[in-house]
Design a protein around this motif. Structure first.
Motif, PDB file in Angstrom:
ATOM      1  N   LEU A   1       0.862  -1.183   0.000  1.00 11.37           N
ATOM      2  CA  LEU A   1       0.000   0.000   0.000  1.00 11.37           C
ATOM      3  C   LEU A   1       0.900   1.235   0.000  1.00 11.37           C
ATOM      4  O   LEU A   1       2.118   1.143  -0.053  1.00 11.37           O
ATOM      5  N   TRP A   2       0.301   2.405   0.064  1.00 11.55           N
ATOM      6  CA  TRP A   2       1.056   3.652  -0.023  1.00 11.55           C
ATOM      7  C   TRP A   2       0.826   4.483   1.239  1.00 11.55           C
ATOM      8  O   TRP A   2      -0.212   4.339   1.887  1.00 11.55           O
ATOM      9  N   ASP A   3       1.840   5.323   1.682  1.00 11.44           N
ATOM     10  CA  ASP A   3       2.877   5.886   0.855  1.00 11.44           C
ATOM     11  C   ASP A   3       4.104   6.022   1.717  1.00 11.44           C
ATOM     12  O   ASP A   3       4.017   6.483   2.849  1.00 11.44           O
ATOM     13  N   GLN A   4       5.273   5.646   1.174  1.00 14.84           N
ATOM     14  CA  GLN A   4       6.536   5.762   1.890  1.00 14.84           C
ATOM     15  C   GLN A   4       7.505   6.579   1.027  1.00 14.84           C
ATOM     16  O   GLN A   4       8.391   6.036   0.352  1.00 14.84           O
TER      17      GLN A   4
ATOM     18  N   GLN B   1      16.379  11.989   1.290  1.00 14.37           N
ATOM     19  CA  GLN B   1      16.548  13.249   2.015  1.00 14.37           C
ATOM     20  C   GLN B   1      15.405  13.503   2.990  1.00 14.37           C
ATOM     21  O   GLN B   1      15.542  14.304   3.916  1.00 14.37           O
ATOM     22  N   LEU B   2      14.263  12.842   2.772  1.00 12.64           N
ATOM     23  CA  LEU B   2      13.111  13.056   3.636  1.00 12.64           C
ATOM     24  C   LEU B   2      13.280  12.223   4.906  1.00 12.64           C
ATOM     25  O   LEU B   2      13.492  11.015   4.843  1.00 12.64           O
ATOM     26  N   PRO B   3      13.166  12.840   6.062  1.00 12.69           N
ATOM     27  CA  PRO B   3      13.422  12.111   7.313  1.00 12.69           C
ATOM     28  C   PRO B   3      12.277  11.225   7.768  1.00 12.69           C
ATOM     29  O   PRO B   3      12.495  10.228   8.454  1.00 12.69           O
ATOM     30  N   ALA B   4      11.053  11.581   7.415  1.00 17.46           N
ATOM     31  CA  ALA B   4       9.889  10.897   7.978  1.00 17.46           C
ATOM     32  C   ALA B   4       9.697   9.524   7.352  1.00 17.46           C
ATOM     33  O   ALA B   4       9.795   9.351   6.134  1.00 17.46           O
ATOM     34  N   ARG B   5       9.406   8.549   8.203  1.00 18.87           N
ATOM     35  CA  ARG B   5       9.015   7.217   7.743  1.00 18.87           C
ATOM     36  C   ARG B   5       7.711   6.855   8.445  1.00 18.87           C
ATOM     37  O   ARG B   5       7.490   7.193   9.597  1.00 18.87           O
ATOM     38  N   HIS B   6       6.835   6.163   7.728  1.00 19.27           N
ATOM     39  CA  HIS B   6       5.487   5.902   8.228  1.00 19.27           C
ATOM     40  C   HIS B   6       5.278   4.406   8.471  1.00 19.27           C
ATOM     41  O   HIS B   6       5.938   3.564   7.862  1.00 19.27           O
ATOM     42  N   GLN B   7       4.336   4.112   9.342  1.00 20.41           N
ATOM     43  CA  GLN B   7       3.971   2.729   9.637  1.00 20.41           C
ATOM     44  C   GLN B   7       2.597   2.369   9.088  1.00 20.41           C
ATOM     45  O   GLN B   7       2.349   1.225   8.723  1.00 20.41           O
TER      46      GLN B   7
END
Length: 622
Positions: free
Chosen positions: A495-498, A505-511
């Motif tokens: 699924l999305w979105d990572q 360069q983007l620091p955020a990571r999602h669960q």
């Protein structure tokens, strides 16, 4: 194309079923539905989650779930956590019913609030409960799409259901869907706006600068722009219900305007007289000015109201058809207005091509250019724009792909283009502060999936094979980008979105998955499927060549029949029957599929030549 819509949609469905269907803790065999999304539950996110299944099921014919006996095996394997061919519709009815029940007030009024999707312009301040409960156009639009999909699904399913209890569930759900559809249509009518201003005002000067790509005197720009928009201005008199009716000022020659949808119900918008039970019509607070983002969202949804499927299945009752006609008028005026402004001028550079687009309140962004491109595409579809116009729009999309770092790598250091993807483009919701608390804002992060949607739609319209191939290549590259942004592990896998997987360069990571993003990717894949289901492009040269081959084949076949005895042996009769069938087939399809007709004609010519050679050998032997 490298994108394979069937395989991708099956993978998305499999991922949704794995994520959303969980065993319940009780002793029953029922399975529960997990609604969790990245931003929490609200009337939009939950609708988007359902639409990830309902859109393909109702808009891509091979993916239908409303006739269990015809459900394909690979679809059943993808959705096996939801049950078999009979259990899948049952579960959908249950889950959709949960959605409608949750987002309906105790007095029967459907809820269209943005809730957890609302951001704030001042992060240190928390919005009030009253602000979080404000209606928003995004919810109206998603509800229109969901309700139409549900009603159509139920209409077909009812014909094959024999269970009395299930028929009662279907009737109840259709009634809820129809009620929500009517309420969403009323909300959209009350959110439409026509904003007028003096040509010499800040808004007027900004619009003139955008339109004036040739550097002509400002007074002449105003005159020519009003002339180009005269039919649109005249048509405003036909609006008799909803907001946006005060257009008398447009009679003055120094007035300019914009039209479209605000973010919610416009302040002082009148209530709509309707026989539909839509519940309470709340007072509006939104500014009386259009937002490009919400205008595109509304235009996309309204198009479903008069689609071929809606007409064939007769999804709208008489009152809903009246509301639909009012929305269609606004749809036509809006797309005509923005297309006129975007392509204004005498063959020189269009304002659309002057990237980035600048709004009348002096905001500019590549995302705004993509939104205007979306409205231009909506205008070119019904009037079948020329290949030259479509190609120019295609070049804008190509440039936006580059500038958005989708088809070009980003700078190693700080690259402002990455803000299109995270945190996204923010829009201040003017008027929301009137309900206490800070001014609300809205984040749009759908640059890449929206680019895919518009690219495949333009590719499906263009007739030039080289230009179409170029656009399909762009669509493939956008899809490669999107595919790399899928979750590759965990419950949200596929699924999305990572975005950090593409932009380190983007620091955020999602669960957790973003249903906002995922449903927009689904829309892009569904649009691709529609293009692939359409007839291939017809080359005039290839058609002429196929007709010439076919004419020769038919003539030689007639000669062969003339030279043969009337009585054929069984083998010869079968050969002639096959040739005759091939010729008929080639003649039937030569206009739509000249390449296939050429292949059939070539095969016939080869067979006739073999017969002629064999006959000659026999004659020499005799």
């Amino acid at each position: 194309m490298r994108i394979r819509p069937r395989q991708e949609l099956l993978e998305i469905w499999r991922a949704i079923a794995q994520y959303s269907v969980r065993d319940t803790d009780d002793s029953t065999s029922d399975k529960g539905w997990v609604w969790d999304g990245r931003e929490g539950r609200n009337s939009i996110s939950d609708a988007e989650q359902l639409l990830c299944i309902m859109l393909p099921a109702t808009q891509v014919e091979p993916f239908g779930l409303d006739q269990p006996d015809d459900t394909a095996d690979d679809i059943l394997r993808a959705l096996r956590r939801m049950g078999d061919a009979v259990e899948i519709p049952r579960m959908l009815i249950k889950v959709i019913g949960e959605y409608f029940d949750r987002y309906t007030d105790s007095d029967g009024t459907p809820v269209f609030s943005g809730a957890s999707y609302f951001d704030t312009s001042r992060p240190e301040s928390e919005p009030t409960e009253e602000q979080l409960s404000l209606d928003i156009v995004d919810s109206y639009a998603m509800s229109v799409r969901l309700a139409l999909a549900v009603v159509g699904f139920l209409r077909v399913l009812r014909n094959v259901v024999r269970s009395t209890a299930m028929r009662l569930d279907i009737d109840r759900l259709e009634d809820l869907a129809s009620k929500r559809l009517s309420a969403a249509m009323v909300g959209m009518l009350r959110s439409f706006t026509v904003s007028t201003f003096e040509a010499g005002s800040e808004e007027g000067m900004a619009l003139i600068r955008t339109a004036n790509q040739a550097g002509i005197p400002e007074r002449k720009v105003v005159t020519e722009l009003r002339r180009a928009l005269r039919q649109t201005m005249a048509a405003f008199r036909e609006m008799t219900i909803g907001s946006g009716q005060s257009t008398e000022e447009l009679e003055y020659p120094n007035k300019l305007f914009e039209c479209g949808w605000s973010w919610g119900i416009v302040k002082d918008a009148p209530t709509i007289e309707t026989t539909e039970k839509v519940g309470q019509q709340v007072d509006g607070v939104a500014t009386d000015k259009p937002y490009l983002y919400f205008t595109v969202i509304a235009v996309d949804a309204i198009e479903d109201l008069f689609s071929e499927r809606t007409r064939i299945l007769n999804l709208l009752n008489e009152e809903q058809q009246r509301l639909s006609r009012a929305l269609q008028l606004r749809w036509e005026l809006t797309r005509a207005y923005w297309a006129t402004v975007a392509m204004f001028g005498d063959g020189q550079r269009w304002p659309l091509e002057d990237i980035p687009w600048r709004t009348t309140d002096e905001v500019e962004s590549d995302y705004l250019s993509l939104l205007v491109t979306s409205l231009v595409v909506h205008d070119l579809v019904p009037r079948r724009g020329s290949d030259a116009e479509l190609a120019r729009v295609g070049l804008v999309l190509t440039e936006l792909g580059n500038r958005g770092r989708i088809t070009r790598r980003p700078f190693a250091d700080d690259d402002s283009a990455l803000r299109l993807h995270l945190p996204g483009v923010s829009f201040d919701l003017l008027g929301s502060e009137s309900r206490g608390g800070p001014q609300l804002a809205w984040l749009a992060t759908d640059f890449a999936p929206l680019l895919l949607q518009r690219t495949v739609r333009i590719a499906g319209l263009i007739n030039d094979t080289d230009r179409r191939a170029s656009l399909l290549e762009l669509a493939d590259r956008v899809w490669d980008h999107l595919a790399d942004r899928r979750f590759d592990a965990g419950p949200a896998r596929s699924l999305w979105d990572q975005p950090a997987d593409v932009f380190p360069q983007l620091p955020a990571r999602h669960q957790l998955p973003s249903w906002y993003y995922t449903v927009r990717v689904v829309l892009g894949v569904v649009g691709t499927a529609r293009v692939l289901f359409s007839n291939p492009l017809r080359s005039p040269g290839l058609t002429d060549f196929a007709l010439e081959l076919l004419s020769e084949a038919e003539h030689l076949f007639d000669q062969e029949l003339l030279s043969r005895p009337v009585e054929f042996n069984e083998k010869m009769r079968a050969t002639f029957t096959t040739i005759s069938a091939q010729l008929r087939r080639a003649r039937d399809i030569v206009q739509d599929r000249p390449g296939t007709a050429t292949a059939l004609a070539t095969d016939v010519l080869r067979g006739i030549d073999a017969l002629a050679v064999a006959r000659g050998d026999v004659e020499r032997t005799d």
